[in-house]
Motif scaffolding. Sequence first.
Motif, short mmCIF file in Angstrom:
data_model
loop_
_atom_site.label_atom_id
_atom_site.label_comp_id
_atom_site.label_asym_id
_atom_site.label_seq_id
_atom_site.Cartn_x
_atom_site.Cartn_y
_atom_site.Cartn_z
N ASP A 66 -20.06 -11.45 55.95
CA ASP A 66 -20.94 -12.62 56.01
C ASP A 66 -21.04 -13.31 54.65
OD1 ASP A 66 -22.44 -10.74 54.67
OD2 ASP A 66 -24.30 -11.19 55.73
N ALA A 67 -20.16 -12.95 53.71
CA ALA A 67 -20.20 -13.52 52.37
C ALA A 67 -19.13 -14.60 52.22
CB ALA A 67 -19.98 -12.44 51.33
N VAL A 68 -19.55 -15.77 51.75
CA VAL A 68 -18.65 -16.89 51.51
C VAL A 68 -18.68 -17.20 50.02
CG1 VAL A 68 -18.19 -19.32 52.00
CG2 VAL A 68 -19.07 -17.83 53.81
N THR A 69 -17.50 -17.30 49.41
CA THR A 69 -17.38 -17.70 48.01
C THR A 69 -16.56 -18.97 47.96
OG1 THR A 69 -17.42 -15.39 47.30
CG2 THR A 69 -16.60 -16.99 45.71
N ALA A 70 -17.01 -19.92 47.13
CA ALA A 70 -16.30 -21.20 47.01
C ALA A 70 -16.35 -21.70 45.59
CB ALA A 70 -16.91 -22.23 47.96
N HIS A 71 -15.39 -22.54 45.26
CA HIS A 71 -15.39 -23.28 44.00
C HIS A 71 -15.69 -24.73 44.35
CE1 HIS A 71 -12.31 -20.15 42.37
NE2 HIS A 71 -13.54 -19.66 42.43
N VAL A 72 -16.69 -25.30 43.70
CA VAL A 72 -17.11 -26.67 43.99
C VAL A 72 -17.01 -27.49 42.71
CG1 VAL A 72 -18.99 -28.14 44.81
CG2 VAL A 72 -18.69 -25.84 45.78
N THR A 73 -16.33 -28.62 42.83
CA THR A 73 -16.24 -29.54 41.69
C THR A 73 -17.45 -30.45 41.73
OG1 THR A 73 -13.83 -29.47 41.80
CG2 THR A 73 -14.83 -31.27 40.54
N GLY A 74 -18.23 -30.41 40.66
CA GLY A 74 -19.44 -31.22 40.59
C GLY A 74 -19.14 -32.67 40.24
N SER A 75 -20.17 -33.50 40.26
CA SER A 75 -20.01 -34.93 40.04
C SER A 75 -19.50 -35.26 38.64
CB SER A 75 -21.33 -35.66 40.29
OG SER A 75 -22.37 -35.06 39.56
N ALA A 76 -19.73 -34.37 37.66
CA ALA A 76 -19.24 -34.60 36.30
C ALA A 76 -17.89 -33.91 36.06
CB ALA A 76 -20.26 -34.11 35.28
N GLY A 77 -17.33 -33.34 37.12
CA GLY A 77 -16.03 -32.67 37.00
C GLY A 77 -16.09 -31.20 36.66
N ASP A 78 -17.30 -30.66 36.48
CA ASP A 78 -17.44 -29.23 36.20
C ASP A 78 -17.19 -28.43 37.47
OD1 ASP A 78 -18.21 -29.60 33.50
OD2 ASP A 78 -20.24 -30.08 34.14
N LEU A 79 -16.63 -27.24 37.30
CA LEU A 79 -16.35 -26.37 38.43
C LEU A 79 -17.43 -25.30 38.52
CD1 LEU A 79 -14.22 -25.83 40.64
CD2 LEU A 79 -13.20 -24.18 39.07
N TYR A 80 -18.02 -25.16 39.72
CA TYR A 80 -19.09 -24.19 39.92
C TYR A 80 -18.67 -23.17 40.98
CZ TYR A 80 -21.77 -27.68 37.44
OH TYR A 80 -22.20 -28.57 36.49
N VAL A 81 -19.11 -21.95 40.79
CA VAL A 81 -18.86 -20.89 41.75
C VAL A 81 -20.12 -20.73 42.60
CG1 VAL A 81 -18.33 -18.45 42.09
CG2 VAL A 81 -17.27 -19.72 40.20
N VAL A 82 -19.94 -20.82 43.91
CA VAL A 82 -21.05 -20.70 44.85
C VAL A 82 -20.78 -19.49 45.74
CG1 VAL A 82 -22.32 -21.82 46.72
CG2 VAL A 82 -21.37 -23.20 44.85
N GLU A 83 -21.79 -18.66 45.91
CA GLU A 83 -21.72 -17.51 46.81
C GLU A 83 -22.88 -17.61 47.78
OE1 GLU A 83 -21.95 -14.51 43.80
OE2 GLU A 83 -19.78 -14.31 43.69
N LEU A 84 -22.57 -17.56 49.07
CA LEU A 84 -23.59 -17.66 50.11
C LEU A 84 -23.40 -16.54 51.12
CD1 LEU A 84 -23.47 -21.48 50.96
CD2 LEU A 84 -24.92 -20.32 49.30
N ARG A 85 -24.49 -16.17 51.76
CA ARG A 85 -24.44 -15.23 52.88
C ARG A 85 -24.81 -16.02 54.13
NH1 ARG A 85 -22.63 -10.45 51.90
NH2 ARG A 85 -23.00 -9.58 49.86
N SER A 86 -24.05 -15.80 55.18
CA SER A 86 -24.31 -16.54 56.42
C SER A 86 -25.07 -15.64 57.39
CB SER A 86 -23.00 -17.01 57.03
OG SER A 86 -22.18 -15.92 57.40
N PRO A 87 -25.74 -16.22 58.40
CA PRO A 87 -25.84 -17.64 58.72
C PRO A 87 -26.90 -18.39 57.92
CG PRO A 87 -26.96 -16.39 60.41
CD PRO A 87 -26.38 -15.40 59.44
N ALA A 88 -27.98 -17.72 57.54
CA ALA A 88 -29.03 -18.44 56.81
C ALA A 88 -29.53 -17.60 55.65
CB ALA A 88 -30.19 -18.77 57.75
N GLY A 89 -28.63 -16.82 55.07
CA GLY A 89 -29.03 -15.88 54.05
C GLY A 89 -29.18 -16.48 52.68
#
Length: 136
Positions: free
Chosen positions: A38-61
């Motif tokens: 249930d763990a999702v990891t992603a790389h997200v490019t922010g509005s200023a071009g910075d790269l952020y690592v996001v980790e979430l647990r599904s469905p509403a964790g």
Amino acid sequence: MSLFDTETWRERMDERWFESGAAIAEKGDVALVSIEDDAVTAHVTGSAGDLYVVELRSPAGEGRCDCPGFEKFGACKHQAAVVVAANGLDEPGLQAVRDRMSRLRDGLALDSREALVERLVELARRHPKVLATLEG
């Protein structure tokens, strides 16, 4: 099939943050790295071009992001971007992300110890966070 309960995630943050995150996902600035259990990891490019690592647990964790907004407010648009991107996957896309780390592990298992050490050293040269982690 949705991985995340969108409404629960909307309630966690200002509506503008969620909409901004949805726009990030629609723009294609979310790279889903792995979905394991249930763990999702992603790389997200922010509005200023910075790269952020996001980790979430599904469905509403719970979730986290290494952006300043998450540190300050405990929620951020990057989390919303991952929710929208992950929920937008079709079945083949979902399976490809689920298999990604297994393919990586299988490929790395074929390398010699020396080759793996050189890969890590090269990553450390190019990425300060990797260097700090390896020195650790």
